[in-house]
Design an enzyme around this catalytic site. Structure first.
Site, PDB file in Angstrom:
ATOM      1  N   GLY A   1     -36.485-122.210 -59.104  1.00  0.00           N
ATOM      2  CA  GLY A   1     -35.973-121.590 -57.845  1.00  0.00           C
ATOM      3  C   GLY A   1     -36.842-122.186 -56.695  1.00  0.00           C
ATOM      4  O   GLY A   1     -36.356-121.852 -55.545  1.00  0.00           O
TER       5      GLY A   1
ATOM      6  N   THR B   1     -35.151-129.702 -57.929  1.00  0.00           N
ATOM      7  CA  THR B   1     -34.001-130.465 -58.076  1.00  0.00           C
ATOM      8  C   THR B   1     -33.641-131.158 -56.622  1.00  0.00           C
ATOM      9  O   THR B   1     -33.087-132.370 -56.313  1.00  0.00           O
ATOM     10  CB  THR B   1     -32.893-129.955 -58.565  1.00  0.00           C
TER      11      THR B   1
ATOM     12  N   GLU C   1     -42.229 -90.056 -58.403  1.00  0.00           N
ATOM     13  CA  GLU C   1     -42.250 -90.828 -57.093  1.00  0.00           C
ATOM     14  C   GLU C   1     -43.235 -90.650 -56.159  1.00  0.00           C
ATOM     15  O   GLU C   1     -43.861 -91.311 -55.369  1.00  0.00           O
ATOM     16  CB  GLU C   1     -40.830 -91.265 -56.502  1.00  0.00           C
TER      17      GLU C   1
ATOM     18  N   ASP D   1     -44.079 -98.257 -66.421  1.00  0.00           N
ATOM     19  CA  ASP D   1     -45.391 -98.302 -65.519  1.00  0.00           C
ATOM     20  C   ASP D   1     -46.456 -98.401 -66.651  1.00  0.00           C
ATOM     21  O   ASP D   1     -47.457 -99.366 -66.502  1.00  0.00           O
ATOM     22  CB  ASP D   1     -45.526 -96.879 -65.283  1.00  0.00           C
TER      23      ASP D   1
END
Length: 692
Positions: free
Chosen positions: A242, A246, A463, A537
């Site tokens: 990406g 090209t 979290e 994790d």
């Protein structure tokens, strides 16, 4: 507009051009007539008079009435019955003469038999009352139709040849059929057919400078040749997926305005032996005829993989023959003038050394992930045709997408346009871009996912543990927001704004591992037991610790040692570059680092347990919290945020997006709490942090 224009443009009402009608060759009608005639001869009716079929009761009655003159058993398959002259002239058999034009000499009837022995016994039984000297017996007759056999053979061979022709025509991939199988599959573009130039390639300033010299040589070769200089024969573009390898090759062709041959490394691979090498030779033969020109081979690692001496394990004769042909054509005995080969790969470590030597791929250009300024330029290119709102800040978007490649940024722009269209907006705003980044990095938001209250509480503390430890460590990544709304395969996620740095110190690695262990440490501190939600994790923390010990020499027992193989050859061996004793030391050091940071995360949470619990309760209540919420509970971040202005801008638009799309989650009823919720073990993974 005249009638010719009507015909040429196929406008309704205009007459179609007769020249555009597909004309059939006269040979096609000859072939159709020949096939029809053969089929008619094989399966059609006969033009001569044929004996009439006969049943056994009728046959038996003729035998008892003594009306049969003779019986011929033809090829032991059927019997032909001939009547006596006086019987044939009886009125009851007159239909044979009138309707079927049978003559008195016969045969007149045909009876199909199953077995000659059974037929013989039935004849005996039917004539048992007749004197033996007056009985009729069959005589064996052998007949062979040569013309029918010849026609059958010719028809079979014709069908076989026709099948062979169409099969190998398809395999050959063109009008040449099987004989064109060894021809190159490269697509040829003229210079003026490629509209892409360096203006369409954002970022990549250094790589563009490298290839600009090739463009100048192709446009003005005398500038270099008068001084005795030679242009590089090959340019290898190396970079992650990406990054625009090209696209850069197309821009070179568009700038140089020379013939451009484009193909993939897999185009040389074929199931037939020798085809790959033949296609390489044909490709360079065409290129030399069009020189000066460019030959671009994308994904060159498909044929350029390193040749191994272990024949029984990794050698492939056909692939190696193709590589040998490519090596010879690029720099062999015969000079290769005016043909520049450009290759692209994201796996340079597996390429053969002979392919990378000077004289073949003289220049190796590395295309890295774009930095902040380059990402802003890429955003400018991909938003060129989008209808943007006035609040769009491309530099702010580039700061929010660290680690994104050019393809990722194109995906963000397209996703933002789809989100704005879904909301029936008149333009694409910053809120849409923030939502697109969250969608790509974290996955699709699943507010309808069924979660039990106990699971939701555990996810909130998990979290909150990540957020607390990251906030209170020196090199923890700056927090943007924390969410317990399911996204993708995760039940919770945290968004960070990492600094773009090339070097990492030992302290930075340890703080990162400590932040990763914060979720599991929070579960143990609050619930007294751990869950499967921290699997990812643990995986990432283990990999960080392993790279510190085995690759970067960041351990006390194995200092200044690296067992990393940059050539990639260790993938083909079954032997480690260190002894078993060293392997045990590596394992011990990795365990020590991870366990120390786990205990450190637990201590941070225990020391700040009251504020940590308050943060988790707020997360349970609001489901999504931002930096200002964390700062209000945990206080000002001790080590500051270098990108505070960017984070504030992100939070402002993220809050707008949350307010516009907020929906109540579906919570599983407590009385169904015994039902197990099946999910991926890494469902609580912070996917945003993983991307960063």
């Amino acid at each position: 507009m005249d009638n010719n224009d009507l015909r040429n443009n196929n406008i309704p009402g205009g007459k179609k051009d007769d020249n555009n009608k597909k004309k059939f060759s006269p040979l096609i009608w000859v072939y159709l007539a020949l096939i029809t005639g053969i089929m008619f001869l094989l399966m059609g009716p006969s033009f001569s008079a044929a004996p009439q079929p006969l049943t056994w009761p009728e046959f038996e009655k003729m035998l008892k009435n003594r009306e049969i003159a003779k019986i011929d058993l033809v090829n032991r398959q059927f019997a032909e019955i001939t009547l006596k002259p006086e019987a044939f002239n009886k009125p009851k058999y007159s239909y044979l003469k009138l309707n079927y034009h049978l003559s008195e000499s016969g045969p007149h009837f045909k009876y199909t038999i199953t077995s000659p022995d059974v037929f013989y016994r039935r004849l005996e039984q039917a004539q048992k009352d007749i004197p033996e000297d007056q009985r009729v017996y069959f005589q064996n007759v052998t007949r062979q139709s040569y013309w029918k056999d010849i026609i059958n053979t010719v028809f079979f061979l014709g069908m076989l040849l026709l099948l062979w022709y169409f099969m190998f025509r398809r395999v050959g991939g063109g009008s040449g059929g099987i004989f064109s199988m060894g021809k190159s599959k490269a697509k040829l573009f003229d210079g003026n057919q490629i509209p892409v130039t360096f203006k369409d390639v954002a970022g990549l300033e250094e790589p563009k400078e490298e290839v600009q010299e090739i463009v100048n040589f192709l446009k003005n070769p005398s500038k270099y040749t008068r001084l005795g200089g030679k242009i590089p024969k090959g340019v290898l573009l190396i970079g992650p997926p990406g990054t625009g390898k090209t696209l850069l090759a197309r821009a070179v062709a568009g700038e140089a305005e020379v013939p451009f041959f484009s193909l993939s490394g897999s185009d040389f691979v074929e199931m037939f032996v020798g085809v790959g090498a033949s296609r390489v030779r044909d490709l360079f033969a065409q290129a030399k005829a069009k020189s000066p020109c460019i030959v671009f081979i994308d994904e060159i690692d498909a044929i350029g993989r390193s040749r191994s001496t272990r024949v029984s394990f990794s050698s492939n004769d056909e692939r190696e023959n193709t590589l040998n042909a490519l090596l010879t054509e690029m720099d062999g005995f015969e000079p290769n003038q005016g043909v520049i080969v450009m290759g692209a790969t994201n796996r340079p470590e597996i390429l053969d050394k002979a392919l990378l030597r000077a004289g073949r791929f003289d220049r190796q250009i590395f295309l890295e992930l774009p930095n902040q300024n380059e990402r802003a330029e890429i955003f400018k290119v991909h938003t060129r045709n989008l209808r943007l709102c006035t609040d769009i800040n491309l530099m702010s978007l580039s700061k929010q997408t660290p680690g994104f490649s050019g393809a990722d940024i194109a995906n963000v722009c397209n996703e933002a346009a789809l989100i704005a269209a879904r909301k029936s907006g008149d333009c694409i705003g910053m809120d849409d871009f923030i939502a697109a980044i969250d969608r790509i990095v974290g996955g699709l938001e699943k507010k309808s996912k069924i979660i039990s209250p106990d699971e939701k509480r555990r996810v909130a503390f998990h979290e909150a543990g990540h957020a607390t430890v990251s906030w209170l460590t020196k090199y923890g990544q700056p927090l943007i927001k924390v969410s317990i709304v399911p996204r993708g395969r995760s039940l919770g996620a945290a968004w960070y704004m990492p600094d773009e740095r090339e070097l990492f110190t030992e302290s930075q690695f340890k703080d990162e591992i400590c932040s990763l262990m914060g979720g599991r440490a929070a579960e143990e501190v609050i619930f007294g037991e751990i869950s499967s939600g921290a699997m990812n994790d643990l995986e990432r923390a283990t990999k960080r610790a392993y790279s510190m010990v085995a690759f970067l020499g960041m351990s006390k027992k194995l200092p200044n040692l690296s067992y990393f193989d940059s050539s990639g050859q260790s993938d083909y061996t079954f032997q480690k570059p260190y002894s078993e004793k060293t392997s045990e030391i590596i394992d011990q050091e990795v365990k020590k680092i991870v366990n120390e940071q786990y205990e450190r995360a637990k201590n941070i949470l225990i020391e700040n347990e009251e504020r940590f619990r308050e943060l988790a309760q707020l997360l349970l209540q609001k489901e999504v919290i931002f930096t200002d919420d964390v700062e209000r509970i945990l206080g000002k971040r001790p080590f500051g945020n270098e990108q505070e202005d960017v984070i504030e801008d992100i939070i402002k638009h993220a809050k707008n997006e949350e307010d516009s799309s907020k929906q109540p989650p579906i919570i599983k009823a407590p009385d169904n709490g015994g039902e197990e919720l099946h999910r991926d073990e890494s469902s609580e993974e912070n996917t945003t942090d993983q991307q960063s």
